[in-house]
Design a protein around this motif. Structure first.
Motif, mmCIF file in Angstrom:
data_model
loop_
_atom_site.group_PDB
_atom_site.id
_atom_site.type_symbol
_atom_site.label_atom_id
_atom_site.label_comp_id
_atom_site.label_asym_id
_atom_site.label_seq_id
_atom_site.Cartn_x
_atom_site.Cartn_y
_atom_site.Cartn_z
ATOM 1 N N LEU A 1 0.806 -1.221 0.000
ATOM 2 C CA LEU A 1 0.000 0.000 0.000
ATOM 3 C C LEU A 1 0.842 1.275 0.000
ATOM 4 O O LEU A 1 0.287 2.377 0.017
ATOM 5 N N GLN A 2 2.170 1.137 -0.060
ATOM 6 C CA GLN A 2 3.017 2.331 -0.173
ATOM 7 C C GLN A 2 2.756 3.082 -1.471
ATOM 8 O O GLN A 2 2.991 4.288 -1.554
ATOM 9 N N ARG A 3 2.265 2.359 -2.487
ATOM 10 C CA ARG A 3 2.067 2.997 -3.808
ATOM 11 C C ARG A 3 0.951 4.041 -3.779
ATOM 12 O O ARG A 3 0.867 4.867 -4.684
ATOM 13 N N PHE A 4 0.096 3.997 -2.778
ATOM 14 C CA PHE A 4 -1.011 4.968 -2.694
ATOM 15 C C PHE A 4 -0.523 6.176 -1.893
ATOM 16 O O PHE A 4 -0.680 6.246 -0.678
ATOM 17 N N ASP A 5 0.072 7.114 -2.621
ATOM 18 C CA ASP A 5 0.782 8.212 -1.955
ATOM 19 C C ASP A 5 0.243 9.593 -2.325
ATOM 20 O O ASP A 5 0.796 10.607 -1.928
ATOM 21 N N GLY A 6 -0.829 9.641 -3.127
ATOM 22 C CA GLY A 6 -1.398 10.927 -3.503
ATOM 23 C C GLY A 6 -0.689 11.601 -4.654
ATOM 24 O O GLY A 6 -1.010 12.738 -4.995
ATOM 25 N N ILE A 7 0.259 10.917 -5.257
ATOM 26 C CA ILE A 7 1.039 11.533 -6.334
ATOM 27 C C ILE A 7 0.749 10.872 -7.680
ATOM 28 O O ILE A 7 0.473 11.540 -8.673
ATOM 29 N N ARG A 8 0.792 9.548 -7.717
ATOM 30 C CA ARG A 8 0.712 8.852 -9.003
ATOM 31 C C ARG A 8 -0.732 8.664 -9.481
ATOM 32 O O ARG A 8 -1.038 8.853 -10.642
ATOM 33 N N TYR A 9 -1.618 8.248 -8.596
ATOM 34 C CA TYR A 9 -3.027 8.059 -8.964
ATOM 35 C C TYR A 9 -3.840 7.957 -7.685
ATOM 36 O O TYR A 9 -3.289 7.818 -6.589
ATOM 37 N N GLY A 10 -5.144 8.020 -7.835
ATOM 38 C CA GLY A 10 -6.007 7.913 -6.661
ATOM 39 C C GLY A 10 -6.214 9.246 -5.969
ATOM 40 O O GLY A 10 -5.873 10.316 -6.482
ATOM 41 N N TYR A 11 -6.764 9.181 -4.774
ATOM 42 C CA TYR A 11 -7.118 10.371 -3.994
ATOM 43 C C TYR A 11 -5.881 11.188 -3.628
ATOM 44 O O TYR A 11 -4.811 10.644 -3.367
ATOM 45 N N ARG A 12 -6.045 12.514 -3.635
ATOM 46 C CA ARG A 12 -4.990 13.408 -3.163
ATOM 47 C C ARG A 12 -5.622 14.484 -2.293
ATOM 48 O O ARG A 12 -6.600 15.127 -2.686
ATOM 49 N N ALA A 13 -5.072 14.665 -1.111
ATOM 50 C CA ALA A 13 -5.613 15.643 -0.168
ATOM 51 C C ALA A 13 -5.437 17.062 -0.692
ATOM 52 O O ALA A 13 -4.475 17.372 -1.400
ATOM 53 N N ASP A 14 -6.375 17.923 -0.320
ATOM 54 C CA ASP A 14 -6.263 19.347 -0.624
ATOM 55 C C ASP A 14 -5.496 20.061 0.489
ATOM 56 O O ASP A 14 -5.221 19.482 1.543
ATOM 57 N N ASP A 15 -5.207 21.315 0.258
ATOM 58 C CA ASP A 15 -4.588 22.169 1.281
ATOM 59 C C ASP A 15 -3.294 21.560 1.827
ATOM 60 O O ASP A 15 -3.110 21.416 3.033
ATOM 61 N N VAL A 16 -2.402 21.173 0.921
ATOM 62 C CA VAL A 16 -1.114 20.624 1.344
ATOM 63 C C VAL A 16 -0.023 21.655 1.078
ATOM 64 O O VAL A 16 -0.049 22.363 0.078
ATOM 65 N N LYS A 17 0.941 21.726 1.986
ATOM 66 C CA LYS A 17 1.960 22.767 1.896
ATOM 67 C C LYS A 17 3.363 22.207 1.652
ATOM 68 O O LYS A 17 4.303 22.962 1.446
ATOM 69 N N SER A 18 3.498 20.876 1.712
ATOM 70 C CA SER A 18 4.812 20.262 1.512
ATOM 71 C C SER A 18 4.617 18.838 1.019
ATOM 72 O O SER A 18 3.506 18.302 1.040
ATOM 73 N N LEU A 19 5.717 18.210 0.602
ATOM 74 C CA LEU A 19 5.650 16.815 0.157
ATOM 75 C C LEU A 19 5.193 15.911 1.302
ATOM 76 O O LEU A 19 4.381 14.996 1.102
ATOM 77 N N GLU A 20 5.692 16.182 2.491
ATOM 78 C CA GLU A 20 5.269 15.376 3.651
ATOM 79 C C GLU A 20 3.768 15.527 3.881
ATOM 80 O O GLU A 20 3.086 14.549 4.194
ATOM 81 N N ASP A 21 3.255 16.721 3.701
ATOM 82 C CA ASP A 21 1.808 16.959 3.822
ATOM 83 C C ASP A 21 1.019 16.097 2.834
ATOM 84 O O ASP A 21 -0.031 15.561 3.169
ATOM 85 N N VAL A 22 1.527 16.002 1.594
ATOM 86 C CA VAL A 22 0.839 15.190 0.574
ATOM 87 C C VAL A 22 0.703 13.758 1.064
ATOM 88 O O VAL A 22 -0.382 13.169 1.025
ATOM 89 N N TYR A 23 1.825 13.202 1.527
ATOM 90 C CA TYR A 23 1.790 11.812 2.006
ATOM 91 C C TYR A 23 0.868 11.646 3.213
ATOM 92 O O TYR A 23 -0.029 10.800 3.223
ATOM 93 N N VAL A 24 1.100 12.439 4.231
ATOM 94 C CA VAL A 24 0.404 12.244 5.512
ATOM 95 C C VAL A 24 -1.086 12.521 5.379
ATOM 96 O O VAL A 24 -1.919 11.710 5.800
ATOM 97 N N LYS A 25 -1.433 13.657 4.784
ATOM 98 C CA LYS A 25 -2.855 13.999 4.684
ATOM 99 C C LYS A 25 -3.606 13.073 3.727
ATOM 100 O O LYS A 25 -4.738 12.675 3.998
#
Length: 486
Positions: free
Chosen positions: A319-343
């Protein structure tokens, strides 16, 4: 037209004889599914437009009399990739994901002119045993709408049990085909690991996952396995063993067949009424000429602990592949790469998926690997050795599929430990990579109970032989739920 009293071969004959067109069959099937969807919630996506288009094509081409699956509509679990048809794994993370390729099993279905009728509801990423962890809501058992259908293949089990689909595909990582088959009174098979390609199956536990057929009868189940099994070079765990006719032994008697009944499978934690059903099933098999003897699988009690370490460790990697970058859901209101992953992962995954990712990551960490993952792998080897020793002297192993009948929706979803223990009888089979079947064996308080038949690796034919003999000698498979709101 409900599919309670008709086999695939009988349905095929109606199509060949032009008593029914594929378009009529598909249209009626869609109407049934949609009529019950509000009550059962067994589908995530219904494939009406494409299914009717393909039905028309097959009608124009004509039915191949030698292909019993031509024009037959079946359902597919929503963690099996389908090109151009939304595939979500019942997760917010993949809520709008439309694949650009087909899973191998889907390609093989389509090569036989099978029509994919829709994608069934399931536990999120196949993690759960009740189809209550789905982002798209609970699925309800057709026998009693207040109870769970089991999981994670609960949607596939429900549509077959309700008579709305003649067959469905599920996936089984620790019992996810067999346990819902038991809870809903149908036939569900987990083939030998490697018998069916996992290419295009959204991975949970790569050394445990296996796609399998879910049907109302043993014969239909073998017929479906016949067209989806076999080597696939895109899956390096796919076996190159020759695919036999899995129905070749159906109809042969089982006189003299040696069957083991593990004492651990009727021990503490197994409902007394379920034990009684299994003892009656043993008597049926004995009357048919089989020799049923008590055996021991002494390490089977460690299966659940080993499974949740191994399965969760593999899930944390997959499930590491679901990171918000390549495909699938991506959180809004992110301010950094870490935010993308965590949120993204915090918002996209449900609680059970997060729980297993955390457990798996911990088990694989530098300070815990030897104490947990390595030990679990060693226990797995001991469980495999137990099965190997028994199979030196016995043709099959039997027991209950699940410790209890289906329980009430909401009763266990907040108690992970109890929920995990519901798979105590099915998990050892996945750890050992064996083929196993659940088929209807009786009822407890009006709810179905399944008999589990476990076979030697790549000996599905003997499993089907015994299952068909039991089915013929009983009438449990002929009973079906009354579809009314309870």
């Amino acid at each position: 037209m409900k599919f309670f009293d008709i086999s695939v071969s009988e349905l095929h004959q109606k199509l060949v004889d032009k008593e029914l067109t594929v378009t009529e069959l598909v249209s009626q099937t869609l109407d049934q599914i949609e009529a019950d969807q509000k009550v059962l919630n067994d589908f995530i996506t219904i494939n009406r437009t494409d299914a009717l288009s393909k039905a028309k094509e097959i009608d124009e081409k004509g039915i191949d009399p030698d292909n019993i699956w031509a024009g037959i509509p079946i359902a597919v679990k929503d963690n099996i990739i389908t090109k151009g048809l939304k595939t979500t794994a019942a997760s917010k993370m993949l809520g709008n994901f439309t694949p650009i390729y087909d899973a191998t099993v889907v390609e093989r279905l389509q090569a036989h002119d099978v029509i994919i009728i829709g994608k069934t509801n399931m536990d999120e990423f196949a993690m759960g045993g009740s189809t209550e962890t789905s982002f798209f809501g609970d699925t309800h058992n057709p026998w009693d709408h207040t109870k769970v259908p089991g999981g994670s293949s609960g949607g596939s089990a429900t549509t077959v049990s309700a008579g709305n689909s003649i067959a469905a595909l599920g996936s089984d990582t620790g019992g996810s085909i067999r346990q819902p088959a038991s809870y809903t009174g149908i036939v569900g098979v987990k083939p030998t690991y490697g018998r069916i390609s996992r290419y295009g199956l959204i991975a949970f536990g790569s050394s445990l996952d296996q796609i399998g057929p879910m049907t109302r009868s043993v014969e239909d189940n073998a017929a479906l396995l016949n067209i989806i099994a076999g080597l696939d070079e895109r899956d390096l765990t796919s076996s190159d063993k020759e695919v036999p006719d899995f129905a070749s032994k159906i109809g042969k008697d089982i006189k003299g067949m040696k069957i083991g009944l593990p004492k651990e499978y009727l021990g503490e934690g197994i409902d007394e009424a379920v034990k009684a059903v299994i003892q009656e099933a043993v008597q049926v098999l004995t009357d048919l000429g089989a020799v049923v003897e008590e055996i021991s699988l002494p390490r089977s009690n460690y299966g659940v602990a080993a499974y949740y370490i191994i399965g969760s460790s593999e899930a944390s990697s997959n499930l590491q592949r679901f990171d918000g970058i390549r495909y699938g859901y991506r959180a809004d209101d992110v301010k950094s790469l870490e935010d993308v992953y965590v949120k993204t992962r915090s918002e996209g995954f449900g609680d059970e998926v997060k729980r297993r990712i955390m457990l798996g990551t911990y088990s694989l960490s530098a300070g815990s690997y030897d104490a947990y993952f390595k030990k679990a792998a060693q226990v797995r080897t001991l469980i495999i050795n137990d099965f190997n020793q028994v199979f030196e002297n016995y043709d099959l192993i039997i027991g209950p599929t699940a410790p209890t009948p289906a329980y009430a929706i909401g009763a266990e979803v907040d108690d992970p430990t109890t929920m995990y223990m519901n798979d105590i009888l099915t998990i050892p089979v996945n750890l050992a990579g064996l083929p196993a079947m659940s088929l209807p064996a009786g009822f407890v308080d009006g709810m179905p109970v399944g008999l589990q038949i476990i076979a030697k690796p790549f000996d599905e034919e003997t499993m089907y032989q015994a299952g068909a003999a039991f089915e013929k000698a009983t009438d449990f498979h002929q009973k079906h739920p009354e579809m009314e709101d309870k």
